[in-house]
Write an enzyme that holds these catalytic residues in place. Structure first.
Site, PDB file in Angstrom:
ATOM      1  N   SER A   1      58.980 -25.964  24.502  1.00  0.00           N
ATOM      2  CA  SER A   1      59.157 -27.484  24.409  1.00  0.00           C
ATOM      3  C   SER A   1      59.442 -27.995  22.913  1.00  0.00           C
ATOM      4  O   SER A   1      59.621 -27.108  22.057  1.00  0.00           O
ATOM      5  CB  SER A   1      57.697 -28.042  24.623  1.00  0.00           C
TER       6      SER A   1
ATOM      7  N   SER B   1      57.664 -29.997  20.849  1.00  0.00           N
ATOM      8  CA  SER B   1      56.356 -30.386  20.286  1.00  0.00           C
ATOM      9  C   SER B   1      56.267 -30.023  18.848  1.00  0.00           C
ATOM     10  O   SER B   1      55.611 -30.387  18.149  1.00  0.00           O
ATOM     11  CB  SER B   1      55.231 -29.963  20.890  1.00  0.00           C
TER      12      SER B   1
ATOM     13  N   LYS C   1      51.207 -24.470  17.766  1.00  0.00           N
ATOM     14  CA  LYS C   1      51.259 -25.813  16.713  1.00  0.00           C
ATOM     15  C   LYS C   1      50.741 -25.314  15.300  1.00  0.00           C
ATOM     16  O   LYS C   1      50.777 -24.081  14.958  1.00  0.00           O
ATOM     17  CB  LYS C   1      49.914 -26.613  17.379  1.00  0.00           C
TER      18      LYS C   1
ATOM     19  N   SER D   1      54.027 -34.617  20.852  1.00  0.00           N
ATOM     20  CA  SER D   1      53.143 -33.651  20.906  1.00  0.00           C
ATOM     21  C   SER D   1      51.621 -33.828  21.490  1.00  0.00           C
ATOM     22  O   SER D   1      50.966 -34.614  21.017  1.00  0.00           O
ATOM     23  CB  SER D   1      52.949 -32.784  19.551  1.00  0.00           C
TER      24      SER D   1
END
Length: 272
Positions: free
Chosen positions: A87, A89, A144, A231
């Site tokens: 993705s 994010s 992350k 996100s």
């Protein structure tokens, strides 16, 4: 699909087959070969020797994979593990289709699948890009940036990040139009200075309702995506338990966004 669990099961099954063969059939094969004439023995290939003494074919096949599975399982569990970014994010740091390598040793030697720490090494640091098991579904892996450590007070208001009462410095680098942004909306590109870790983040022009103040509990961490307005992170689903951490992402080695496209190595490098 939990590949780590599948690999662990494959390791256990092939190891059991290898041990069973060594205990039950290997002595029988050795006895049969000891009774054979040297000339006849020299004409047997390795595969034929494995099936002497009525060794089941399925057993020979299963145990033959033990060594290669053990090597892969050991490397993925304790040293490094590859992942692909699914993705956006973590844009602009990591792009969709980036293949990355994760250091599994940084946050301690952990028991595979259960993820229990066996040998402590170093603690996660603010600014690390971390891979972890998603708290709401541990079969999924998320990536992350580490923002809050246990005991930290994190605030995010008006698109500004504050850690323990101190506003995190940032510098505006550019305003990107839709054509230059995979989010398909204009964004501002910033360089964020997070306690010695300088990295780039995206912020959109629209208002983001993901704001608030959080106190990170002991044994947990607060993480954010670098693509701040696109996100789902600790602002949405909460903190990451320490036992969910898998490792620190440190290198991009390949970019391959679409199956029918050509892989690219032009963005290879360390992850900041």
């Amino acid at each position: 699909m939990d590949f780590e669990l599948i690999l662990a099961i494959a390791f256990i099954v092939t190891a059991a087959a290898w041990i069973y063969d060594r205990i039950v059939y290997a002595p029988k094969r050795k006895a049969v070969m000891a009774e054979m004439a040297p000339e006849a023995l020299s004409q047997l290939d390795k595969n034929t020797k494995q099936h002497l003494a009525e060794t089941p074919k399925w057993l020979s096949e299963v145990k033959s994979y033990f060594v290669i599975i053990a090597v892969i399982f050991g490397l993925r569990s304790f040293v490094i593990e590859p992942f692909q970014i699914p993705s956006g994010s973590m844009l602009p740091t990591l792009k969709i289709g980036d293949f990355i390598v994760v250091n599994k040793f940084d946050y301690g030697v952990r028991l595979p699948v259960l993820n229990t720490t066996l040998i402590p090494t170093t603690e996660p640091k603010r600014g690390d890009v971390v891979v972890f098991k998603y708290p709401e579904d541990p079969s999924l892996n998320y990536i992350k940036r580490m923002i809050g450590l246990p005991g930290d007070v994190i605030s995010y208001h008006n698109k500004r990040l504050m850690v323990n009462g101190k506003l995190v410095d940032e510098s505006l680098l550019a305003e990107l139009p839709v054509s230059l942004n995979p989010n398909r909306e204009p964004v501002r590109l910033y360089e964020e200075h997070l306690e010695g870790v300088d990295h780039q983040v995206y912020k959109s022009f629209r208002r983001n309702p993901l704001e608030g103040d959080w106190v990170v509990p002991e044994g947990h961490y607060f993480v954010l995506g670098d693509n701040r307005d696109n996100s789902a992170d600790s602002r949405v689903w909460g903190f990451v338990p320490e036992e969910n951490l898998k490792g620190r992402a440190f290198y991009v080695w390949l970019h391959w966004n679409e199956f029918f496209s050509l892989p690219s190595f032009k963005n290879n490098g360390l992850i900041e």
